[in-house]
Write a protein that holds these residues in place. Structure first.
Motif, PDB file in Angstrom:
ATOM      1  N   VAL A 293       0.860  -1.181   0.000  1.00  0.00           N
ATOM      2  CA  VAL A 293       0.000   0.000   0.000  1.00  0.00           C
ATOM      3  C   VAL A 293       0.894   1.228   0.000  1.00  0.00           C
ATOM      4  O   VAL A 293       2.113   1.130   0.156  1.00  0.00           O
ATOM      5  CB  VAL A 293      -0.945   0.025   1.222  1.00  0.00           C
ATOM      6  N   ILE A 294       0.301   2.381  -0.156  1.00  0.00           N
ATOM      7  CA  ILE A 294       1.041   3.640  -0.129  1.00  0.00           C
ATOM      8  C   ILE A 294       0.560   4.452   1.061  1.00  0.00           C
ATOM      9  O   ILE A 294      -0.640   4.688   1.216  1.00  0.00           O
ATOM     10  CB  ILE A 294       0.835   4.426  -1.432  1.00  0.00           C
ATOM     11  N   LYS A 295       1.502   4.859   1.901  1.00  0.00           N
ATOM     12  CA  LYS A 295       1.159   5.675   3.067  1.00  0.00           C
ATOM     13  C   LYS A 295       1.665   7.087   2.840  1.00  0.00           C
ATOM     14  O   LYS A 295       2.862   7.319   2.683  1.00  0.00           O
ATOM     15  CB  LYS A 295       1.773   5.089   4.333  1.00  0.00           C
ATOM     16  N   LEU A 296       0.735   8.048   2.798  1.00  0.00           N
ATOM     17  CA  LEU A 296       1.083   9.454   2.621  1.00  0.00           C
ATOM     18  C   LEU A 296       1.678  10.004   3.901  1.00  0.00           C
ATOM     19  O   LEU A 296       1.489   9.437   4.979  1.00  0.00           O
ATOM     20  CB  LEU A 296      -0.155  10.255   2.224  1.00  0.00           C
ATOM     21  N   GLN A 297       2.372  11.136   3.805  1.00  0.00           N
ATOM     22  CA  GLN A 297       2.957  11.741   4.996  1.00  0.00           C
ATOM     23  C   GLN A 297       1.893  12.160   6.001  1.00  0.00           C
ATOM     24  O   GLN A 297       2.164  12.250   7.189  1.00  0.00           O
ATOM     25  CB  GLN A 297       3.826  12.936   4.615  1.00  0.00           C
TER      26      GLN A 297
END
Length: 97
Positions: A42-46
């Motif tokens: 998955v992609i975790k944003l800041q």
């Protein structure tokens, strides 16, 4: 002559500092959620928001856990997820940072 040399070096250094090849992208980290049912990378944003990408492997980079990236995306509607950790998105641009 030295002044011209220093000006040239300064211009060269500033022009080579391109933030990302993805215009208006957000800083993010790829994370491995394989331990959760139905999840993978998955992609975790800041901001802490987690995104479920549909096309993560459709780019010239090989995504791995912990990789810092620039990402530009849009949400996909009417798609179901087993993972259910965040919105399902289609990535428009992905680049290492």
């Amino acid at each position: 002559m030295k002044v011209i040399f220093y000006v040239f070096i300064s211009i060269l250094a500033l022009s080579s500092c391109k933030r990302t090849s993805c215009e208006n992208a957000q800083a993010a980290t790829i994370e491995d959620y394989t331990g959760l049912d139905g999840c993978g990378l998955v992609i975790k944003l800041q901001s802490g928001e987690v995104l479920e990408p549909t096309n993560l492997n459709g780019f010239d980079i090989t995504p791995v856990d912990g990789m810092k990236v620039w990402v530009k995306y849009h949400e996909v509607q009417n798609v179901m997820s087993i993972c259910m950790v965040g919105p399902i998105v289609e990535i428009d641009c992905l680049a290492k940072r």
